[in-house]
Design a protein around this motif. Structure first.
Motif, PDB file in Angstrom:
ATOM      1  N   LEU A 189       1.014  -1.361  -0.063  1.00 23.64           N
ATOM      2  CA  LEU A 189      -0.023  -0.037   0.074  1.00 23.64           C
ATOM      3  C   LEU A 189       0.809   1.272   0.190  1.00 23.64           C
ATOM      4  O   LEU A 189       0.555   2.217  -0.578  1.00 23.64           O
ATOM      5  CB  LEU A 189      -1.079   0.135   1.239  1.00 23.64           C
ATOM      6  N   GLN A 190       1.859   1.330   0.660  1.00 22.14           N
ATOM      7  CA  GLN A 190       2.763   2.313   0.608  1.00 22.14           C
ATOM      8  C   GLN A 190       3.359   2.750  -0.732  1.00 22.14           C
ATOM      9  O   GLN A 190       3.369   3.839  -0.934  1.00 22.14           O
ATOM     10  CB  GLN A 190       4.037   2.483   1.550  1.00 22.14           C
ATOM     11  N   HIS A 191       4.035   1.652  -1.554  1.00 25.42           N
ATOM     12  CA  HIS A 191       4.436   1.857  -2.718  1.00 25.42           C
ATOM     13  C   HIS A 191       3.315   2.473  -3.584  1.00 25.42           C
ATOM     14  O   HIS A 191       3.602   3.165  -4.577  1.00 25.42           O
ATOM     15  CB  HIS A 191       5.021   0.626  -3.354  1.00 25.42           C
ATOM     16  N   MET A 192       2.090   2.008  -3.360  1.00 24.00           N
ATOM     17  CA  MET A 192       0.783   2.663  -4.485  1.00 24.00           C
ATOM     18  C   MET A 192       0.710   3.995  -4.032  1.00 24.00           C
ATOM     19  O   MET A 192       0.457   4.757  -4.939  1.00 24.00           O
ATOM     20  CB  MET A 192      -0.130   1.723  -4.242  1.00 24.00           C
ATOM     21  N   GLN A 193       0.819   4.418  -2.770  1.00 21.74           N
ATOM     22  CA  GLN A 193       0.604   5.757  -2.469  1.00 21.74           C
ATOM     23  C   GLN A 193       1.790   6.710  -2.841  1.00 21.74           C
ATOM     24  O   GLN A 193       1.447   7.937  -3.262  1.00 21.74           O
ATOM     25  CB  GLN A 193       0.406   5.974  -1.044  1.00 21.74           C
ATOM     26  N   ASN A 194       2.920   6.185  -2.481  1.00 19.79           N
ATOM     27  CA  ASN A 194       4.369   6.924  -2.980  1.00 19.79           C
ATOM     28  C   ASN A 194       5.331   6.032  -3.376  1.00 19.79           C
ATOM     29  O   ASN A 194       6.238   5.439  -3.028  1.00 19.79           O
ATOM     30  CB  ASN A 194       4.698   7.502  -1.542  1.00 19.79           C
ATOM     31  N   PRO A 195       5.438   6.112  -5.020  1.00 20.12           N
ATOM     32  CA  PRO A 195       6.450   5.328  -5.800  1.00 20.12           C
ATOM     33  C   PRO A 195       7.861   5.660  -5.455  1.00 20.12           C
ATOM     34  O   PRO A 195       8.547   4.584  -5.751  1.00 20.12           O
ATOM     35  CB  PRO A 195       5.999   5.627  -7.213  1.00 20.12           C
ATOM     36  N   ASP A 196       8.058   6.510  -4.770  1.00 18.37           N
ATOM     37  CA  ASP A 196       9.414   7.235  -4.712  1.00 18.37           C
ATOM     38  C   ASP A 196       9.816   6.626  -3.082  1.00 18.37           C
ATOM     39  O   ASP A 196      10.985   7.027  -2.843  1.00 18.37           O
ATOM     40  CB  ASP A 196       9.424   8.546  -4.810  1.00 18.37           C
ATOM     41  N   ILE A 197       9.102   5.980  -2.310  1.00 12.97           N
ATOM     42  CA  ILE A 197       9.296   5.608  -1.010  1.00 12.97           C
ATOM     43  C   ILE A 197      10.563   4.707  -0.989  1.00 12.97           C
ATOM     44  O   ILE A 197      10.643   3.984  -1.820  1.00 12.97           O
ATOM     45  CB  ILE A 197       8.093   5.050  -0.183  1.00 12.97           C
ATOM     46  N   GLY A 203      14.104   2.916   1.523  1.00 10.88           N
ATOM     47  CA  GLY A 203      15.141   3.123   2.826  1.00 10.88           C
ATOM     48  C   GLY A 203      14.146   3.004   4.152  1.00 10.88           C
ATOM     49  O   GLY A 203      13.018   2.265   4.082  1.00 10.88           O
ATOM     50  N   LEU A 204      14.673   3.405   5.233  1.00  9.43           N
ATOM     51  CA  LEU A 204      13.871   3.255   6.470  1.00  9.43           C
ATOM     52  C   LEU A 204      12.489   3.801   6.648  1.00  9.43           C
ATOM     53  O   LEU A 204      11.641   3.219   7.190  1.00  9.43           O
ATOM     54  CB  LEU A 204      14.742   4.092   7.538  1.00  9.43           C
ATOM     55  N   THR A 205      12.174   4.851   5.865  1.00 13.09           N
ATOM     56  CA  THR A 205      10.691   5.297   5.579  1.00 13.09           C
ATOM     57  C   THR A 205       9.818   4.289   4.959  1.00 13.09           C
ATOM     58  O   THR A 205       8.706   3.988   5.431  1.00 13.09           O
ATOM     59  CB  THR A 205      10.630   6.423   4.901  1.00 13.09           C
ATOM     60  N   TYR A 206      10.378   3.435   4.158  1.00 14.73           N
ATOM     61  CA  TYR A 206       9.383   2.341   3.685  1.00 14.73           C
ATOM     62  C   TYR A 206       9.315   1.285   4.669  1.00 14.73           C
ATOM     63  O   TYR A 206       8.255   0.725   4.723  1.00 14.73           O
ATOM     64  CB  TYR A 206      10.537   1.721   2.461  1.00 14.73           C
ATOM     65  N   GLN A 207      10.238   1.015   5.584  1.00 14.03           N
ATOM     66  CA  GLN A 207      10.145   0.094   6.626  1.00 14.03           C
ATOM     67  C   GLN A 207       9.316   0.409   7.805  1.00 14.03           C
ATOM     68  O   GLN A 207       8.452  -0.543   8.334  1.00 14.03           O
ATOM     69  CB  GLN A 207      11.337  -0.337   7.318  1.00 14.03           C
ATOM     70  N   GLN A 208       9.013   1.625   7.792  1.00 13.82           N
ATOM     71  CA  GLN A 208       8.196   2.004   9.138  1.00 13.82           C
ATOM     72  C   GLN A 208       7.066   3.128   8.218  1.00 13.82           C
ATOM     73  O   GLN A 208       6.976   4.391   8.692  1.00 13.82           O
ATOM     74  CB  GLN A 208       9.089   3.021   9.818  1.00 13.82           C
TER      75      GLN A 208
END
Length: 429
Positions: free
Chosen positions: A163-171, A173-178
């Motif tokens: 879901l995070q990649h769908m909302q923000n394709p540029d996510i 590093g640590l922001t992706y994991q948390q």
């Protein structure tokens, strides 16, 4: 109130309608009752130009209970909901009893026969009978609802969407994991396992923290079996002490926690074993199937402020969940799998010896065990499932009723139903 399914004379599914409108059609003689559970009416005419609103059937498969919800994706309205209770444990117990009876009979009559327990072959895709029953229950109701409503898509809880990649394709590093869904999978499991209470003091409705039973500072790991839930005061009080020392003055709590740690994982194993088989069989219906993870389901439910129930979990499955779900007034149909009876003709006692032989006829005087009837007798009015006896009176609850006072409401189909808020009308056979 729960909506009523509608079909025309050619058995084409139409849009479900409000119970009040269905009751008016029944009183005016423009429709008749087709099925009691789920309540369905059949129009006495053919609808030439079908203009129906496509619906999506959503499933939340569980080991003991499966949630089902019919959702209109355009307006987010929940049209129908049900909770299906499986009988896998009953099948397992029946198989165990049968194995004991057969073993005792072989020991008595064919003691010297060579063992032949390795002469069986299992076909590809075989699952145990208790899990096969669970699959069959779900597929049966998917097929039934597809015949009663204009269903064009399916959704089931299976995999995890990013879901995070769908909302923000540029996510990255640590922001992706948390991200937004951090901890939803593990925390949801712990909340179910520990029944949303603090494992140490038993408090409920308080913020709970994930706690390591065996502290990491002393060699503990992040394995799921080493995690529990604790309120903030208990978490601070325990700190990095061993649980045996921390709960030395509470032997009952210590015993309960240690017993919970060793609890079997049958429910999780059942879901993991059957999820791919269920997905494969759902695709055989020819409808597009959407999958969603448990974390995504909880995220959808939490962001929409919905309580946790099986049918609301089903309504929140998948990425297609509407932003606003309208479920006001929906009463879920409680469905319980009861089976179609037993083929065992000889009833045995607890020692395995014959004590009774059943009749070969399944029906008697037009009734069979499992029929839902309404009895209007001098003793009162009663309604429920009957157990036939091959004598003038049948068993209804805790009383015996003569067949002349009975009127069939719903023929036995292997399920038991409980629902409120639907129009009641006689079912004509």
């Amino acid at each position: 109130m729960s909506n009523v399914f509608v079909i025309d004379t050619d058995y084409q599914p139409l849009d479900p309608m409000h119970p009040g409108y269905a009751r008016r059609l029944l009183k005016q003689g423009k429709a008749a009752v087709y099925r009691r559970y789920p309540f369905t009416i059949v129009l006495k005419r053919v609808v030439e130009e079908l203009q129906v609103q496509p619906l999506r059937l959503k499933l939340d498969p569980g080991s003991t209970t499966t949630g089902m919800a019919l959702v209109d994706d355009t307006n987010g309205k929940v049209v129908f909901a049900a909770e299906l209770t499986h009988r896998g444990h009953a099948i397992k117990e029946s198989l165990d009893d049968r194995r004991v009876v057969r073993r005792k009979r072989r020991n008595r009559k064919t003691r010297y026969r060579k063992p032949r327990w390795q002469n069986r072959r299992r076909k590809k895709g075989w699952v145990p009978p208790s899990l096969e029953s669970r699959l069959a229950n779900i597929l049966t109701w998917v097929a039934r609802l597809c015949r009663l409503a204009p269903i064009t898509a399916l959704s089931m809880e299976l995999v995890k969407f990013d879901l995070q990649h769908m909302q923000n394709p540029d996510i990255s590093g640590l922001t992706y994991q948390q991200g937004t869904l951090q901890g939803y999978e593990v925390r949801e499991y712990l909340l179910e396992k520990w029944e949303r209470t603090c494992a140490y003091c038993g408090k409920q409705n308080v913020p709970l923290q994930v706690e390591h039973i065996h502290p990491r500072a002393k060699g503990g790991t992040n394995r799921i079996s080493n995690l529990t839930l604790a309120c903030e005061p208990c978490n601070k009080a325990k700190n990095n002490r061993e649980i045996t020392i921390f709960l030395a003055k509470k032997p009952e709590v210590l015993k309960r926690i240690l017993a919970q740690l060793k609890s079997p994982l049958k429910d999780a194993s059942a879901v993991n074993t059957t999820r791919w088989a269920l997905l494969k069989r759902l695709k055989a219906f020819g409808l597009p199937v959407e999958c969603g993870s448990g974390g995504l389901t909880k995220y959808n439910r939490s962001t929409r402020g919905l309580p946790k129930t099986h049918w609301l979990d089903a309504a929140c499955v998948g990425k297609s969940t509407p932003v606003a779900l309208s479920h006001r007034g929906i009463v879920p149909l409680q469905i319980k799998a009861m089976g179609h009876g037993s083929r065992q003709m000889c009833v045995v006692d607890k020692y395995g010896f014959p004590k009774q032989h059943k009749q070969r006829k399944k029906k008697f005087l037009g009734y069979q065990t499992g029929d839902m009837v309404k009895a209007i007798s001098p003793k009162g009015v009663f309604e429920g499932r009957i157990a036939i006896r091959h004598r003038p009176e049948f068993r209804l609850g805790k009383r015996d009723i003569h067949p002349k006072y009975l009127r069939c409401v719903h023929r036995a189909d292997g399920y038991e139903y409980i629902q409120k808020g639907v129009p009641h009308a006689p079912l004509h056979d």
